[in-house]
Design a protein around this motif. Sequence first.
Motif, PDB file in Angstrom:
ATOM      1  N   ASP A  37       0.860  -1.178   0.000  1.00 60.65           N
ATOM      2  CA  ASP A  37       0.000   0.000   0.000  1.00 60.65           C
ATOM      3  C   ASP A  37       0.897   1.229   0.000  1.00 60.65           C
ATOM      4  O   ASP A  37       1.654   1.453   0.949  1.00 60.65           O
ATOM      5  CB  ASP A  37      -0.890  -0.029   1.241  1.00 60.65           C
ATOM      6  CG  ASP A  37      -1.873   1.120   1.288  1.00 60.65           C
ATOM      7  OD1 ASP A  37      -1.413   2.286   1.335  1.00 60.65           O
ATOM      8  OD2 ASP A  37      -3.080   0.856   1.303  1.00 60.65           O
ATOM      9  N   LYS A  38       0.801   2.042  -1.048  1.00 55.61           N
ATOM     10  CA  LYS A  38       1.689   3.200  -1.186  1.00 55.61           C
ATOM     11  C   LYS A  38       1.556   4.159  -0.019  1.00 55.61           C
ATOM     12  O   LYS A  38       2.564   4.643   0.521  1.00 55.61           O
ATOM     13  CB  LYS A  38       1.406   3.928  -2.500  1.00 55.61           C
ATOM     14  CG  LYS A  38       2.266   5.172  -2.689  1.00 55.61           C
ATOM     15  CD  LYS A  38       1.950   5.891  -3.991  1.00 55.61           C
ATOM     16  CE  LYS A  38       2.769   7.172  -4.106  1.00 55.61           C
ATOM     17  NZ  LYS A  38       2.483   7.910  -5.360  1.00 55.61           N
ATOM     18  N   ASP A  39       0.327   4.474   0.374  1.00 57.63           N
ATOM     19  CA  ASP A  39       0.120   5.448   1.452  1.00 57.63           C
ATOM     20  C   ASP A  39       0.675   4.948   2.782  1.00 57.63           C
ATOM     21  O   ASP A  39       1.331   5.691   3.518  1.00 57.63           O
ATOM     22  CB  ASP A  39      -1.370   5.774   1.591  1.00 57.63           C
ATOM     23  CG  ASP A  39      -1.921   6.513   0.386  1.00 57.63           C
ATOM     24  OD1 ASP A  39      -1.124   7.145  -0.336  1.00 57.63           O
ATOM     25  OD2 ASP A  39      -3.142   6.449   0.147  1.00 57.63           O
ATOM     26  N   LYS A  40       0.431   3.681   3.086  1.00 58.84           N
ATOM     27  CA  LYS A  40       0.936   3.119   4.338  1.00 58.84           C
ATOM     28  C   LYS A  40       2.460   3.036   4.319  1.00 58.84           C
ATOM     29  O   LYS A  40       3.129   3.274   5.330  1.00 58.84           O
ATOM     30  CB  LYS A  40       0.336   1.739   4.584  1.00 58.84           C
ATOM     31  CG  LYS A  40      -1.143   1.781   4.949  1.00 58.84           C
ATOM     32  CD  LYS A  40      -1.679   0.381   5.204  1.00 58.84           C
ATOM     33  CE  LYS A  40      -3.161   0.426   5.566  1.00 58.84           C
ATOM     34  NZ  LYS A  40      -3.711  -0.939   5.766  1.00 58.84           N
ATOM     35  N   THR A  41       3.011   2.693   3.155  1.00 56.95           N
ATOM     36  CA  THR A  41       4.467   2.606   3.028  1.00 56.95           C
ATOM     37  C   THR A  41       5.105   3.974   3.208  1.00 56.95           C
ATOM     38  O   THR A  41       6.128   4.120   3.890  1.00 56.95           O
ATOM     39  CB  THR A  41       4.842   2.018   1.658  1.00 56.95           C
ATOM     40  OG1 THR A  41       4.293   0.709   1.536  1.00 56.95           O
ATOM     41  CG2 THR A  41       6.353   1.947   1.481  1.00 56.95           C
TER      42      THR A  41
ATOM     43  N   LEU B  21      10.631  -1.414   5.713  1.00 55.44           N
ATOM     44  CA  LEU B  21       9.323  -1.416   5.070  1.00 55.44           C
ATOM     45  C   LEU B  21       8.952  -2.787   4.514  1.00 55.44           C
ATOM     46  O   LEU B  21       7.809  -2.994   4.097  1.00 55.44           O
ATOM     47  CB  LEU B  21       9.289  -0.379   3.940  1.00 55.44           C
ATOM     48  CG  LEU B  21       9.645   1.052   4.348  1.00 55.44           C
ATOM     49  CD1 LEU B  21       9.680   1.963   3.129  1.00 55.44           C
ATOM     50  CD2 LEU B  21       8.668   1.582   5.383  1.00 55.44           C
TER      51      LEU B  21
ATOM     52  N   ALA C 273       3.837   6.515   4.887  1.00 55.78           N
ATOM     53  CA  ALA C 273       3.695   6.906   6.294  1.00 55.78           C
ATOM     54  C   ALA C 273       4.755   6.225   7.160  1.00 55.78           C
ATOM     55  O   ALA C 273       5.318   6.833   8.070  1.00 55.78           O
ATOM     56  CB  ALA C 273       2.294   6.565   6.795  1.00 55.78           C
ATOM     57  N   ARG C 274       5.027   4.971   6.866  1.00 61.00           N
ATOM     58  CA  ARG C 274       6.051   4.234   7.610  1.00 61.00           C
ATOM     59  C   ARG C 274       7.442   4.803   7.319  1.00 61.00           C
ATOM     60  O   ARG C 274       8.276   4.948   8.219  1.00 61.00           O
ATOM     61  CB  ARG C 274       5.981   2.768   7.210  1.00 61.00           C
ATOM     62  CG  ARG C 274       6.913   1.850   7.961  1.00 61.00           C
ATOM     63  CD  ARG C 274       6.348   1.490   9.293  1.00 61.00           C
ATOM     64  NE  ARG C 274       7.144   0.416   9.902  1.00 61.00           N
ATOM     65  CZ  ARG C 274       7.127   0.134  11.189  1.00 61.00           C
ATOM     66  NH1 ARG C 274       6.373   0.836  11.993  1.00 61.00           N
ATOM     67  NH2 ARG C 274       7.858  -0.834  11.677  1.00 61.00           N
TER      68      ARG C 274
END
Length: 199
Positions: free
Chosen positions: A11-15, A40, A17-18
């Motif tokens: 998931d681009k957004d979760k990645t 990641l 954010a991490r």
Amino acid sequence: MARTGRPREFDKDKTLARALELFWSRGYGATSIQDLVDALAVERGSLYGTFGDKRRFYLEAVRLYWDVYERHLIAALDTDPLLPALREILTHPARLDELISDLGVPHGCLVGNTTAELVPHDSEATKIVTRSYARFTGIVSDALRRGQAAGEVTEAADPQIQAQLLLYIVQGLSLVSRAGLDRTAALAAIDTAIDALRA
């Protein structure tokens, strides 16, 4: 039929954010692509394909950081009375020991850290931080004007100048906090600034 390629396995957004947390806790220079791959759990090729090189990845993380911060700032200052909310915003850097994530303790403000690490040698980074600082002073000065209209903030204080001063205070605290600070003295300095705004 032409192949459409494999779908992304993350998931681009979760990645992003991490990655933001990792960059924030370690800094741009001290974070390698391999650090990102390991933290990641994403293939190196997938990171490059989605975000480009490390610099692009970092700048996208800084933009995300500011977007989240700005939404928080606007919501926090949309309140009555204003000054307690403003004090809470300013004390944030002095409370970093309370902001522990599983990647460690974030150090200072990521926009401020970007200023120290990349500006003025990176023109795109310079644009991001300049816009962020302008947005901070604009949002805070608008809030101070509302506070003046409500009789909470002194009319003797020029909202734009006071907002600029508060930017210097919060960014100065963010920078000093990276080396450790006297929390009691920092909070006393913030209280002095807030008291100067009272009607």
